[in-house]
Design a protein around this motif. Sequence first.
Motif, PDB file in Angstrom:
ATOM      1  N   GLY A 116       6.606   3.165  -4.753  1.00 47.22           N
ATOM      2  CA  GLY A 116       6.372   1.993  -5.589  1.00 47.22           C
ATOM      3  C   GLY A 116       5.792   0.837  -4.781  1.00 47.22           C
ATOM      4  O   GLY A 116       4.873   0.137  -5.238  1.00 47.22           O
ATOM      5  N   ILE A 117       6.318   0.638  -3.572  1.00 47.66           N
ATOM      6  CA  ILE A 117       5.791  -0.419  -2.692  1.00 47.66           C
ATOM      7  C   ILE A 117       4.346  -0.115  -2.307  1.00 47.66           C
ATOM      8  O   ILE A 117       3.475  -0.992  -2.321  1.00 47.66           O
ATOM      9  CB  ILE A 117       6.671  -0.561  -1.442  1.00 47.66           C
ATOM     10  N   THR A 118       4.078   1.153  -1.969  1.00 50.14           N
ATOM     11  CA  THR A 118       2.719   1.563  -1.593  1.00 50.14           C
ATOM     12  C   THR A 118       1.742   1.321  -2.730  1.00 50.14           C
ATOM     13  O   THR A 118       0.632   0.799  -2.526  1.00 50.14           O
ATOM     14  CB  THR A 118       2.699   3.049  -1.197  1.00 50.14           C
ATOM     15  N   ILE A 119       2.133   1.692  -3.942  1.00 51.02           N
ATOM     16  CA  ILE A 119       1.263   1.499  -5.112  1.00 51.02           C
ATOM     17  C   ILE A 119       0.984   0.023  -5.329  1.00 51.02           C
ATOM     18  O   ILE A 119      -0.156  -0.375  -5.624  1.00 51.02           O
ATOM     19  CB  ILE A 119       1.919   2.128  -6.356  1.00 51.02           C
ATOM     20  N   ALA A 120       2.011  -0.816  -5.172  1.00 51.72           N
ATOM     21  CA  ALA A 120       1.824  -2.265  -5.345  1.00 51.72           C
ATOM     22  C   ALA A 120       0.811  -2.801  -4.337  1.00 51.72           C
ATOM     23  O   ALA A 120      -0.053  -3.622  -4.685  1.00 51.72           O
ATOM     24  CB  ALA A 120       3.165  -2.977  -5.194  1.00 51.72           C
ATOM     25  N   THR A 148       5.708   6.875 -12.253  1.00 48.18           N
ATOM     26  CA  THR A 148       7.082   7.186 -11.862  1.00 48.18           C
ATOM     27  C   THR A 148       7.400   8.651 -12.124  1.00 48.18           C
ATOM     28  O   THR A 148       7.987   9.346 -11.275  1.00 48.18           O
ATOM     29  CB  THR A 148       8.081   6.300 -12.629  1.00 48.18           C
ATOM     30  N   LEU A 149       6.985   9.136 -13.297  1.00 48.34           N
ATOM     31  CA  LEU A 149       7.229  10.540 -13.644  1.00 48.34           C
ATOM     32  C   LEU A 149       6.464  11.470 -12.699  1.00 48.34           C
ATOM     33  O   LEU A 149       6.999  12.489 -12.248  1.00 48.34           O
ATOM     34  CB  LEU A 149       6.798  10.779 -15.093  1.00 48.34           C
ATOM     35  N   PHE A 150       5.221  11.105 -12.370  1.00 49.30           N
ATOM     36  CA  PHE A 150       4.422  11.890 -11.435  1.00 49.30           C
ATOM     37  C   PHE A 150       5.076  11.911 -10.053  1.00 49.30           C
ATOM     38  O   PHE A 150       5.143  12.961  -9.397  1.00 49.30           O
ATOM     39  CB  PHE A 150       3.016  11.290 -11.361  1.00 49.30           C
ATOM     40  N   THR A 151       5.578  10.751  -9.620  1.00 48.78           N
ATOM     41  CA  THR A 151       6.253  10.671  -8.314  1.00 48.78           C
ATOM     42  C   THR A 151       7.516  11.520  -8.298  1.00 48.78           C
ATOM     43  O   THR A 151       7.786  12.234  -7.321  1.00 48.78           O
ATOM     44  CB  THR A 151       6.604   9.214  -7.981  1.00 48.78           C
TER      45      THR A 151
END
Length: 254
Positions: A116-120, A148-151
């Motif tokens: 999530g941090i990386t995506i941000a 999120t589901l993909f991760t």
Amino acid sequence: MTTTHFFSDTTDLTGRSLRHITRSVDTIITTAVTPIALMLLFVYVFGGAISSGTENYVNYLLPGILLIAIASGIAYTAVRLFTDLQSGIFERFHSMPISRPSVLWAHVLTSLASNGITIAIIVVVGLLMGFRTSAGIGAWLAVAGILTLFTLALTWVAVIAGLSAKSVDGAAGFSYPLIFLPFISSAFVPTETMSGPVRWFAENQPVTSIVNTIQDLFAGQPVGSDIWVALAWCVGILVVAYVFAMRTYRRKIS
């Protein structure tokens, strides 16, 4: 072991894993660097020569870059899990009165947080490069849900790799095909521009439906049937990977 114990144990073990992440911030930076470099390369070097049917190529490109970042990030989950196995920390946990599945879930939730941090970070860089969207709050939440589901789905695949690997390289190496998959999809060019067999593969693999859905959500357009195909792929991979991961885990600790 009660549900209360499972949640409390998972929370404690996730806190442990997150502390390891905060002590090695370079992991998140490294995960973000390659996708950002690809985004810079394709936008500023190849962008003028690639026909994507849109004036703003970074808008077209960003969803695929986010999926590449996730595929790269989950490799570290497999490595962390493999390292815990080799260090004997699993045996120590299992000698304590804790919920055994919580050991795996801690790694999974840490993967969600770090990715999530990386995506941000990548989205911020995309905005600096000219990414613009008309998506409302609902569309952004839908994008976040799909990512999120993909991760989650890929992280459980990473759990299988981490539990089964014989070396650190083996634990991380499984992610290479996943990182390459977006290159044979609609992530960089429309599938209509591809030759027959390649186009068939691109249109029938999971990344294309996920990319198309996120592109439409960012553009504020109707998503059509792509979203259901994307959700079916993500849920299907998640369920199968979870079942195999838990079976592998039980064999490891038996």
